[in-house]
Design a protein around this motif. Structure first.
Motif, PDB file in Angstrom:
ATOM      1  N   GLU A   7       0.832  -1.201   0.000  1.00 35.47           N
ATOM      2  CA  GLU A   7       0.000   0.000   0.000  1.00 35.47           C
ATOM      3  C   GLU A   7       0.870   1.256   0.000  1.00 35.47           C
ATOM      4  O   GLU A   7       0.579   2.234  -0.698  1.00 35.47           O
ATOM      5  CB  GLU A   7      -0.939   0.007   1.198  1.00 35.47           C
ATOM      6  N   LEU A   8       1.942   1.261   0.793  1.00 34.36           N
ATOM      7  CA  LEU A   8       2.841   2.413   0.824  1.00 34.36           C
ATOM      8  C   LEU A   8       3.530   2.617  -0.540  1.00 34.36           C
ATOM      9  O   LEU A   8       3.704   3.758  -0.995  1.00 34.36           O
ATOM     10  CB  LEU A   8       3.897   2.254   1.915  1.00 34.36           C
ATOM     11  N   ALA A   9       3.916   1.536  -1.183  1.00 34.47           N
ATOM     12  CA  ALA A   9       4.550   1.638  -2.497  1.00 34.47           C
ATOM     13  C   ALA A   9       3.562   2.199  -3.521  1.00 34.47           C
ATOM     14  O   ALA A   9       3.925   3.053  -4.360  1.00 34.47           O
ATOM     15  CB  ALA A   9       5.057   0.276  -2.948  1.00 34.47           C
ATOM     16  N   THR A  10       2.320   1.814  -3.470  1.00 39.06           N
ATOM     17  CA  THR A  10       1.287   2.311  -4.386  1.00 39.06           C
ATOM     18  C   THR A  10       1.069   3.801  -4.164  1.00 39.06           C
ATOM     19  O   THR A  10       0.985   4.575  -5.129  1.00 39.06           O
ATOM     20  CB  THR A  10      -0.036   1.558  -4.173  1.00 39.06           C
ATOM     21  N   ILE A  11       0.989   4.221  -2.911  1.00 38.82           N
ATOM     22  CA  ILE A  11       0.795   5.639  -2.599  1.00 38.82           C
ATOM     23  C   ILE A  11       2.005   6.440  -3.087  1.00 38.82           C
ATOM     24  O   ILE A  11       1.866   7.541  -3.644  1.00 38.82           O
ATOM     25  CB  ILE A  11       0.562   5.843  -1.082  1.00 38.82           C
ATOM     26  N   GLY A  12       3.210   5.901  -2.927  1.00 40.24           N
ATOM     27  CA  GLY A  12       4.430   6.592  -3.386  1.00 40.24           C
ATOM     28  C   GLY A  12       4.450   6.767  -4.891  1.00 40.24           C
ATOM     29  O   GLY A  12       4.809   7.833  -5.405  1.00 40.24           O
ATOM     30  N   VAL A  13       4.062   5.750  -5.645  1.00 40.44           N
ATOM     31  CA  VAL A  13       4.048   5.829  -7.117  1.00 40.44           C
ATOM     32  C   VAL A  13       3.001   6.838  -7.558  1.00 40.44           C
ATOM     33  O   VAL A  13       3.257   7.680  -8.441  1.00 40.44           O
ATOM     34  CB  VAL A  13       3.770   4.433  -7.722  1.00 40.44           C
TER      35      VAL A  13
ATOM     36  N   VAL B  98       1.524  12.251  -9.613  1.00 41.17           N
ATOM     37  CA  VAL B  98       0.658  13.422  -9.449  1.00 41.17           C
ATOM     38  C   VAL B  98       1.502  14.656  -9.095  1.00 41.17           C
ATOM     39  O   VAL B  98       1.327  15.717  -9.701  1.00 41.17           O
ATOM     40  CB  VAL B  98      -0.410  13.165  -8.371  1.00 41.17           C
ATOM     41  N   ILE B  99       2.371  14.548  -8.110  1.00 43.19           N
ATOM     42  CA  ILE B  99       3.110  15.720  -7.623  1.00 43.19           C
ATOM     43  C   ILE B  99       4.335  15.993  -8.502  1.00 43.19           C
ATOM     44  O   ILE B  99       4.672  17.135  -8.747  1.00 43.19           O
ATOM     45  CB  ILE B  99       3.536  15.502  -6.156  1.00 43.19           C
ATOM     46  N   GLY B 100       4.977  15.009  -8.919  1.00 50.86           N
ATOM     47  CA  GLY B 100       6.162  15.193  -9.749  1.00 50.86           C
ATOM     48  C   GLY B 100       7.426  15.012  -8.925  1.00 50.86           C
ATOM     49  O   GLY B 100       7.417  15.167  -7.699  1.00 50.86           O
TER      50      GLY B 100
ATOM     51  N   VAL C 266       7.109  17.686  -0.237  1.00 48.07           N
ATOM     52  CA  VAL C 266       5.803  17.198   0.232  1.00 48.07           C
ATOM     53  C   VAL C 266       6.007  16.044   1.223  1.00 48.07           C
ATOM     54  O   VAL C 266       5.314  15.964   2.260  1.00 48.07           O
ATOM     55  CB  VAL C 266       4.928  16.747  -0.965  1.00 48.07           C
ATOM     56  N   ALA C 267       6.954  15.168   0.934  1.00 47.50           N
ATOM     57  CA  ALA C 267       7.216  14.042   1.840  1.00 47.50           C
ATOM     58  C   ALA C 267       7.704  14.565   3.196  1.00 47.50           C
ATOM     59  O   ALA C 267       7.305  14.065   4.267  1.00 47.50           O
ATOM     60  CB  ALA C 267       8.250  13.111   1.224  1.00 47.50           C
ATOM     61  N   ARG C 268       8.578  15.614   3.188  1.00 49.13           N
ATOM     62  CA  ARG C 268       9.044  16.210   4.431  1.00 49.13           C
ATOM     63  C   ARG C 268       7.873  16.810   5.212  1.00 49.13           C
ATOM     64  O   ARG C 268       7.756  16.629   6.422  1.00 49.13           O
ATOM     65  CB  ARG C 268      10.086  17.281   4.092  1.00 49.13           C
ATOM     66  N   THR C 269       6.993  17.520   4.544  1.00 50.70           N
ATOM     67  CA  THR C 269       5.835  18.145   5.208  1.00 50.70           C
ATOM     68  C   THR C 269       4.907  17.078   5.771  1.00 50.70           C
ATOM     69  O   THR C 269       4.416  17.199   6.909  1.00 50.70           O
ATOM     70  CB  THR C 269       5.072  19.031   4.202  1.00 50.70           C
TER      71      THR C 269
END
Length: 192
Positions: A8-14, A19-21, A28-31
């Motif tokens: 699930e984490l890998a899917t969200i990361g892809v 989407v974000i680029g 975004v990951a830091r925030t």
């Protein structure tokens, strides 16, 4: 907090990468990491507060139990103190009566005996028949002997003078004279 598997984490990361680029993804990951840390600290603080309240309630119950036990102990001690005080007062009254009676007997030893002999004579319980009671009443009553008067100091000295004195120590039992010290050389301090 939330249960995510690795898939699930890998899917969200892809999806986030698409989407974000790739340029804004680290920011975004830091925030998101900061927000997740704050949320986790907030949850831990709420858990700690709840735990403190539970412990505080347990301490309140324990304190209430200790206060109840202390109150019961205080009441018990007060009752014991009152009992001891009452017994002490009764003993003090008896002691005062005995002291007064003793003083009365010391002042006039014959007064106590005359007061006892002046009291009406009672018939003993073993005398049951009227004839035996009449015979008991008719029996002569022997007066109790009076106590001798206390000796005066002159009489006491006379009695002491009549007592034989012990023989004084024989002359041989006297202390022997101490041995003379040998002469001492004054310069060396040794006997000569």
């Amino acid at each position: 907090m939330f249960d995510f598997s690795f898939a699930e984490l890998a899917t969200i990361g892809v999806v986030a990468l698409v989407v974000i680029g790739p340029e804004r993804l680290p920011k975004v990951a830091r925030t998101v990491g900061h927000l997740m840390g704050r949320a986790q600290r907030y949850v831990n603080d709420v858990k700690a507060d709840i735990q403190r309240e539970v412990e505080l309630e347990e301490f309140r119950k324990l304190k209430q139990g200790m206060d109840d036990a202390a109150g019961e102990l205080r009441t018990s001690l007060q009752e014991t103190q009152n009992t001891i005080h009452t017994a002490g007062q009764a003993l003090q009254t008896q002691l005062d009566d005995a002291v007064a009676e003793t003083k009365k007997r010391i002042v006039d030893p014959n007064a106590a005996l005359t007061a006892e002999s002046a009291a009406p004579e009672t018939v003993p319980a073993d005398v049951a028949s009227p004839a035996a009671a009449a015979a008991h009443e008719a029996a002569p009553v022997e007066p109790e002997p009076a106590l001798p008067a206390p000796a005066t100091s002159a009489q006491a000295h006379t009695v002491q003078a009549e007592l034989p004195l012990a023989d004084p120590l024989p002359a041989a039992a006297t202390r022997p004279e101490p041995l003379a010290k040998p002469p001492v050389n004054t310069t060396t301090g040794t006997p000569t």
